[in-house]
Design a protein around this motif. Sequence first.
Motif, PDB file in Angstrom:
ATOM      1  N   GLU A 133       0.868  -0.973  -0.343  1.00  0.00           N
ATOM      2  CA  GLU A 133       0.357  -0.067   0.063  1.00  0.00           C
ATOM      3  C   GLU A 133       0.415   1.422   0.187  1.00  0.00           C
ATOM      4  N   GLU A 134       1.767   1.391   0.451  1.00  0.00           N
ATOM      5  CA  GLU A 134       2.804   1.855   0.948  1.00  0.00           C
ATOM      6  C   GLU A 134       3.898   2.498  -0.818  1.00  0.00           C
ATOM      7  N   VAL A 136       2.475   2.000  -3.303  1.00  0.00           N
ATOM      8  CA  VAL A 136       1.480   2.347  -4.564  1.00  0.00           C
ATOM      9  C   VAL A 136       1.816   3.693  -4.168  1.00  0.00           C
ATOM     10  N   ALA A 137       1.254   3.514  -2.926  1.00  0.00           N
ATOM     11  CA  ALA A 137       0.567   5.394  -2.747  1.00  0.00           C
ATOM     12  C   ALA A 137       1.675   5.762  -3.026  1.00  0.00           C
ATOM     13  N   GLY A 138       3.042   6.397  -2.495  1.00  0.00           N
ATOM     14  CA  GLY A 138       4.021   6.337  -3.183  1.00  0.00           C
ATOM     15  C   GLY A 138       4.102   7.198  -4.854  1.00  0.00           C
ATOM     16  N   TYR A 139       4.551   6.336  -5.435  1.00  0.00           N
ATOM     17  CA  TYR A 139       3.808   5.549  -7.321  1.00  0.00           C
ATOM     18  C   TYR A 139       2.859   6.669  -7.697  1.00  0.00           C
ATOM     19  N   LEU A 160      -5.321   2.403  -1.164  1.00  0.00           N
ATOM     20  CA  LEU A 160      -5.836   2.102   0.075  1.00  0.00           C
ATOM     21  C   LEU A 160      -7.367   1.059   0.351  1.00  0.00           C
ATOM     22  N   ALA A 161      -8.291   1.383  -1.210  1.00  0.00           N
ATOM     23  CA  ALA A 161      -8.984   1.378  -1.877  1.00  0.00           C
ATOM     24  C   ALA A 161      -8.935  -0.384  -2.676  1.00  0.00           C
ATOM     25  N   LEU A 162      -7.151   0.458  -3.767  1.00  0.00           N
ATOM     26  CA  LEU A 162      -6.636  -1.055  -4.348  1.00  0.00           C
ATOM     27  C   LEU A 162      -6.101  -2.085  -3.248  1.00  0.00           C
TER      28      LEU A 162
END
Length: 201
Positions: A133-134, A136-139, A160-162
């Motif tokens: 999750e972290e 993906v969020a950074g990306y 978070l949703a993904l």
Amino acid sequence: MSPRGVATPDVRERLFAAAERVVERDGPGALTSRSVTTEAGCAKGLLHAHFSGFDEFVAELCLDRFARTAVKARALAGAVGRGTVGGNLDAVVLALFDSGGPAVSGLAMARPAAALRIREALAAGAPGFTAIEEAVAGYLEAERGLGRVPADLDPASAALALVGTSHHLLMTTWPGSPDPRPAVRRLVATLVPEVRDAEAP
């Protein structure tokens, strides 16, 4: 959480790959220590020589696959501005569903001792869904900076949703149930609309 004795990575992977083939072909109910070693072409006692028991083996298999996906997620940092955002996200999240992933994870959750080992390992810092999750969020934040995703996208909420949806699908998908991949791809398209197919300059 370490296997008993000294387990070389190639032996572990050989057993893990064999377990995934058994689950993929015959379903989670067919997964036993004997079926794994038979599939791997190993001596019957090899699994117990490297793991304290079958619950530890199942837990370590799940943790290994989570860690592999976390590595792919962290590699997203090198994909910023390249390819398509949707394609980059698909490659990471869909890795959770490779081979017998859903069935193996479901099997682990159905075995209290294995589930406990997984929870303890994740609490101790083993890479899992939080690490994915972290990453993906950074990306997504980096891609937003390049204008390749909508400016009003909230990277943390989208991640978070993904990842949360993928976790749900992973834990509730069994052989014979609908393939979860199309649902994941639709979610990616919804979270990252339009510009997901924009090619990098």
